[in-house]
Design an enzyme around this catalytic site. Structure first.
Site, PDB file in Angstrom:
ATOM      1  N   CYS A  75     -12.426   2.870  -9.572  1.00  0.00           N
ATOM      2  CA  CYS A  75     -12.675   3.040 -11.012  1.00  0.00           C
ATOM      3  C   CYS A  75     -11.860   4.183 -11.628  1.00  0.00           C
ATOM      4  CB  CYS A  75     -14.158   3.205 -11.297  1.00  0.00           C
ATOM      5  SG  CYS A  75     -14.923   4.673 -10.549  1.00  0.00           S
ATOM      6  N   HIS A 129     -19.139   6.488 -11.548  1.00  0.00           N
ATOM      7  CA  HIS A 129     -18.327   5.359 -12.013  1.00  0.00           C
ATOM      8  C   HIS A 129     -17.811   5.660 -13.415  1.00  0.00           C
ATOM      9  CE1 HIS A 129     -16.844   1.289 -11.869  1.00  0.00           C
ATOM     10  NE2 HIS A 129     -17.380   1.046 -13.046  1.00  0.00           N
ATOM     11  N   HIS A 145     -12.934  -1.819 -16.497  1.00  0.00           N
ATOM     12  CA  HIS A 145     -13.079  -0.911 -15.363  1.00  0.00           C
ATOM     13  C   HIS A 145     -12.756  -1.655 -14.079  1.00  0.00           C
ATOM     14  CE1 HIS A 145     -17.346  -2.317 -14.220  1.00  0.00           C
ATOM     15  NE2 HIS A 145     -16.937  -3.101 -15.201  1.00  0.00           N
TER      16      HIS A 145
END
Length: 179
Positions: A75, A129, A145
């Site tokens: 990510c 994340h 993402h």
């Protein structure tokens, strides 16, 4: 039969009149909206659109733990890769990216902002994340993402999985304005 034909003719005629009237009303409303709204975020910082378009070019690239190239991204490697293309250096850690730029209220989120989430455990309190906001329509936030289950893809903050893990929004796009 005549009554039905007359009804069809009247309906079509009414539709033609409406079609002629609606554009002028629409134009007036558009003019009012254009003059009363502030300049779009993309117009303020044009490179934001370029960053988002660049990110979109990488849809479906696989997830790769620690990945920072088109052979696979994690990510933060993905957001770093996208911004680096335009001269903004982000750290290769979602937690560290959570300290870059300015904290923004979710209601003020704009395309180009980073969106931050907890890791796999919704009970934790650490950033694990990160994604890049691509679109904000009303209260719906769409982001791109690199996810372990699908690689580079779109998701929405409104999905329950992401709502439970949402940590915040960071604005880094203003760094592009200086480029």
């Amino acid at each position: 039969m005549r009554k039905m034909l007359l009804a069809v003719v009247c309906t079509v005629s009414f539709g033609i009149v409406q079609a002629q009237v609606v554009p002028s009303v629409t134009n007036e409303l558009t003019d009012v909206a254009t003059t009363s709204n502030q300049v779009s975020f993309y117009e303020q910082i044009p490179l934001v659109k370029d960053v988002i378009n660049f990110a979109k070019e990488h849809l479906s690239i696989r997830y790769r733990s620690g990945g920072t190239t088109t052979r696979g991204f994690d990510c933060s490697g993905f957001t770093r890769f996208c911004y680096n293309k335009f001269g903004i250096s982000l750290p290769h850690s979602s937690a560290a990216q959570g300290n870059i730029g300015s904290a923004i209220d979710k209601d003020e989120a704009q395309p180009g902002d980073l969106i931050l989430f907890k890791g796999h455990s919704s009970g934790g309190n650490r950033i694990g994340h990160v994604g890049l906001i691509t679109e904000v329509i009303g209260d719906r936030i769409k982001f791109i993402h690199s996810a372990w289950n699908g690689g580079v893809r779109y998701d929405y903050l409104q999905a329950s999985y992401y709502q439970r893990r949402f940590m915040g929004v960071r604005r880094v796009a203003h760094l592009l304005a200086n480029k």
